[in-house]
Design a protein around this motif. Structure first.
Motif, PDB file in Angstrom:
ATOM      1  N   UNK C  29       1.260   5.444  18.820  1.00 59.06           N
ATOM      2  CA  UNK C  29       0.165   6.231  19.385  1.00 59.06           C
ATOM      3  C   UNK C  29      -1.155   5.739  18.834  1.00 59.06           C
ATOM      4  N   UNK C  30      -2.041   6.706  18.489  1.00 57.66           N
ATOM      5  CA  UNK C  30      -3.335   6.332  17.936  1.00 57.66           C
ATOM      6  C   UNK C  30      -3.373   6.483  16.420  1.00 57.66           C
ATOM      7  N   UNK C  31      -2.202   6.815  15.808  1.00 58.78           N
ATOM      8  CA  UNK C  31      -2.212   7.098  14.370  1.00 58.78           C
ATOM      9  C   UNK C  31      -2.525   5.859  13.539  1.00 58.78           C
ATOM     10  N   UNK C  32      -1.629   4.855  13.573  1.00 54.41           N
ATOM     11  CA  UNK C  32      -1.822   3.655  12.760  1.00 54.41           C
ATOM     12  C   UNK C  32      -1.573   2.425  13.618  1.00 54.41           C
ATOM     13  N   UNK C  33      -2.274   1.346  13.276  1.00 51.08           N
ATOM     14  CA  UNK C  33      -1.974   0.042  13.845  1.00 51.08           C
ATOM     15  C   UNK C  33      -1.039  -0.664  12.881  1.00 51.08           C
ATOM     16  N   UNK C  34      -0.039  -1.411  13.408  1.00 51.82           N
ATOM     17  CA  UNK C  34       0.944  -2.015  12.489  1.00 51.82           C
ATOM     18  C   UNK C  34       0.272  -2.987  11.531  1.00 51.82           C
ATOM     19  N   UNK C  35      -0.808  -3.642  11.979  1.00 55.47           N
ATOM     20  CA  UNK C  35      -1.491  -4.584  11.085  1.00 55.47           C
ATOM     21  C   UNK C  35      -2.080  -3.865   9.873  1.00 55.47           C
ATOM     22  N   UNK C  36      -2.584  -2.629  10.105  1.00 53.10           N
ATOM     23  CA  UNK C  36      -3.143  -1.856   8.986  1.00 53.10           C
ATOM     24  C   UNK C  36      -2.057  -1.513   7.983  1.00 53.10           C
ATOM     25  N   UNK C  37      -0.844  -1.209   8.477  1.00 56.37           N
ATOM     26  CA  UNK C  37       0.256  -0.872   7.568  1.00 56.37           C
ATOM     27  C   UNK C  37       0.603  -2.069   6.691  1.00 56.37           C
ATOM     28  N   UNK C  38       0.684  -3.265   7.293  1.00 57.49           N
ATOM     29  CA  UNK C  38       1.021  -4.472   6.520  1.00 57.49           C
ATOM     30  C   UNK C  38      -0.067  -4.728   5.479  1.00 57.49           C
ATOM     31  N   UNK C  39      -1.339  -4.663   5.917  1.00 58.53           N
ATOM     32  CA  UNK C  39      -2.451  -4.897   4.989  1.00 58.53           C
ATOM     33  C   UNK C  39      -2.437  -3.856   3.875  1.00 58.53           C
ATOM     34  N   UNK C  40      -2.099  -2.588   4.208  1.00 59.88           N
ATOM     35  CA  UNK C  40      -2.067  -1.527   3.210  1.00 59.88           C
ATOM     36  C   UNK C  40      -1.030  -1.795   2.150  1.00 59.88           C
ATOM     37  N   UNK C  41       0.174  -2.224   2.546  1.00 57.28           N
ATOM     38  CA  UNK C  41       1.230  -2.487   1.562  1.00 57.28           C
ATOM     39  C   UNK C  41       0.815  -3.628   0.645  1.00 57.28           C
ATOM     40  N   UNK C  42       0.243  -4.717   1.234  1.00 52.09           N
ATOM     41  CA  UNK C  42      -0.160  -5.868   0.403  1.00 52.09           C
ATOM     42  C   UNK C  42      -1.253  -5.464  -0.583  1.00 52.09           C
ATOM     43  N   UNK C  43      -2.288  -4.752  -0.082  1.00 49.93           N
ATOM     44  CA  UNK C  43      -3.405  -4.360  -0.953  1.00 49.93           C
ATOM     45  C   UNK C  43      -2.946  -3.393  -2.038  1.00 49.93           C
ATOM     46  N   UNK C  44      -2.011  -2.470  -1.695  1.00 44.23           N
ATOM     47  CA  UNK C  44      -1.521  -1.523  -2.697  1.00 44.23           C
ATOM     48  C   UNK C  44      -0.762  -2.246  -3.793  1.00 44.23           C
ATOM     49  N   UNK C  45       0.031  -3.283  -3.404  1.00 43.94           N
ATOM     50  CA  UNK C  45       0.750  -4.061  -4.423  1.00 43.94           C
ATOM     51  C   UNK C  45      -0.235  -4.745  -5.362  1.00 43.94           C
ATOM     52  N   UNK C  46      -1.309  -5.325  -4.801  1.00 44.21           N
ATOM     53  CA  UNK C  46      -2.296  -6.011  -5.644  1.00 44.21           C
ATOM     54  C   UNK C  46      -2.965  -5.000  -6.588  1.00 44.21           C
ATOM     55  N   UNK C  47      -3.386  -3.834  -6.018  1.00 44.93           N
ATOM     56  CA  UNK C  47      -4.065  -2.824  -6.835  1.00 44.93           C
ATOM     57  C   UNK C  47      -3.162  -2.315  -7.943  1.00 44.93           C
ATOM     58  N   UNK C  48      -1.870  -2.097  -7.624  1.00 44.70           N
ATOM     59  CA  UNK C  48      -0.928  -1.598  -8.631  1.00 44.70           C
ATOM     60  C   UNK C  48      -0.730  -2.622  -9.729  1.00 44.70           C
ATOM     61  N   UNK C  49      -0.684  -3.922  -9.354  1.00 49.15           N
ATOM     62  CA  UNK C  49      -0.502  -4.971 -10.353  1.00 49.15           C
ATOM     63  C   UNK C  49      -1.691  -5.039 -11.296  1.00 49.15           C
ATOM     64  N   UNK C  50      -2.912  -4.851 -10.738  1.00 47.06           N
ATOM     65  CA  UNK C  50      -4.106  -4.944 -11.587  1.00 47.06           C
ATOM     66  C   UNK C  50      -4.212  -3.742 -12.518  1.00 47.06           C
TER      67      UNK C  50
END
Lengths: 124, 95, 172
Positions: C29-50
């Motif tokens: 629907x209009x909730x999330x774009x799949x690209x945003x989900x992928x980017x979110x997981x990658x960025x969260x992993x980086x933030x958690x590592x730092x």
């Protein structure tokens, strides 16, 4: 009663509470005698007012979502999500900022006015 | 003109603007430096609320993105001024 | 590892709140774009590592399982926030105040517990944290309506209400 009236009443009640406490906070800045009591009014009342103001905006977003029209619904979902993030930022930063101001005021030598007790010791 | 949720938001924006002017009065009057910082902090909180309300009124979501950044930056500014006031005691004070 | 996981979840939730409504009306629907989900997981992993090194000391296994208590804490906190605001409104209108700075020792040892207590009582009835002692666990509180108290326990109860107990329960 149609949907718009119901949403209007909910928004009016929440908005009324919000505006009352925002104005109480600002009037407290002028009514209270010194910086510590002013901090009480400013921090507590404006934080409480902001919670209800953001609830008004979230209610408005939900109202616009119920009106349909798929093209713009993404924008209103984004409005709701970012409003919640803004509220979280305010809830964490407001008491911390108040604490920093109070500490700086006390350490730079501002005495509380009309105080009945002052157990603060100078620490250097 | 009918009275709907959009007009209600406009009333809220007007009341908040009046609140900012009252808080600015304390910013100009404030006898000591901490008084002025308290007034500035209050103005910052109200501006964040106002930005969120404006975002809903104009239906421009970018306003609320700015509001989050503004909230965090104003917190940094408040901390910096508080730190400065704390240390200025030795150098003669700002009061 | 647990810190890494918790930071990852926290940052991901924040990211998902911020990109809510980015969809194009196809898969979710209009909730999330799949690209945003992928980017979110990658960025969260980086933030958690730092940030793992930063939060490593503050969070441990014991605290992780008390996480549901935070949800139970929110209604209590909101109730006292409402009470505090009505009291402040009455004080602003009538102008009856009796302020003072008092020193209490709530007996909290950890930094997280002190942070929770200080921020909670700043937003609750008539109290504002002014300073924390760096050498001992004392806290200096500005109290807008000072009541006469004899013992330290009465004073802590008057200043903190239920929050000293809650901070101990959440963080120690």
């Amino acid at each position: 009663m149609d949907t718009e009236t119901i949403f209007l009443i909910i928004m009016a009640v929440l908005g009324g509470i919000s505006m009352f406490f925002m104005l109480i906070g600002v009037i407290g800045l002028h009514r209270f005698p010194d910086v510590y009591t002013r901090l009480h009014a400013a921090t507590k009342a404006t934080t409480f007012g902001s919670i209800f103001l953001i609830l008004v905006v979230i209610t408005y977003g939900i109202f616009k979502l119920t009106e349909g029209n798929g093209e713009t619904s993404g924008a209103f979902m984004h409005l709701i999500g970012m409003s919640i993030v803004a509220l979280l930022a305010l809830l964490i930063t407001n008491p911390t900022g108040a604490h920093a101001i109070a500490r700086a005021a006390r350490r730079s030598g501002v005495k509380p006015e009309q105080a009945v007790v002052d157990e603060f010791e100078e620490v250097d | 003109m009918t009275f709907g949720p959009t007009e209600l938001l406009l009333i809220g924006i007007a009341v908040l603007s009046a609140g900012i002017i009252l808080a600015l009065l304390r910013l100009f009057l404030g006898p000591t430096a901490p008084d002025r910082v308290v007034a500035l902090d209050t103005v910052n909180t109200i501006v964040v609320g106002l930005m969120v309300a404006f975002a809903a009124y104009f239906q421009e979501v970018v306003f609320v993105d700015i509001a989050v950044v503004y909230a965090l930056l104003s917190f940094g500014a408040t901390m910096f001024i508080a730190r400065y006031m704390e240390r200025s005691k030795e150098t003669g004070g700002v009061n | 590892m647990l810190t890494f996981f918790m930071t990852f979840i926290g940052v991901l939730i924040l990211y998902l709140l911020m990109v809510l409504g980015s969809g194009n009306g196809e898969t979710m629907g209009y909730l999330f774009h799949w690209q945003e989900l992928v980017a979110g997981v990658i960025l969260s992993l980086i933030a958690a590592a730092i940030t793992r090194a930063m939060f490593g000391k503050a969070v441990n296994n014991k605290l992780f399982f008390r996480f549901p208590l935070f949800l139970a804490y929110i209604p209590v906190w909101f109730l006292y926030l409402t009470k505090a605001n009505i009291e402040v409104a009455i004080m602003v209108i009538t102008g009856n105040i009796r302020p003072g700075i008092v020193k209490i020792n709530p007996g909290l040892k950890t930094n997280l517990g002190k942070t929770i207590l200080a921020n909670s009582i700043t937003l609750t009835p008539g109290t504002l944290t002014v300073d924390l002692s760096e050498n001992s666990d004392d806290m200096y509180i500005h109290w807008i309506n000072v009541k006469e108290t004899k013992t330290m326990d009465e004073k802590i109860k008057g200043v903190c209400g239920p929050f000293a107990k809650w901070a101990r329960r959440l963080a120690e």
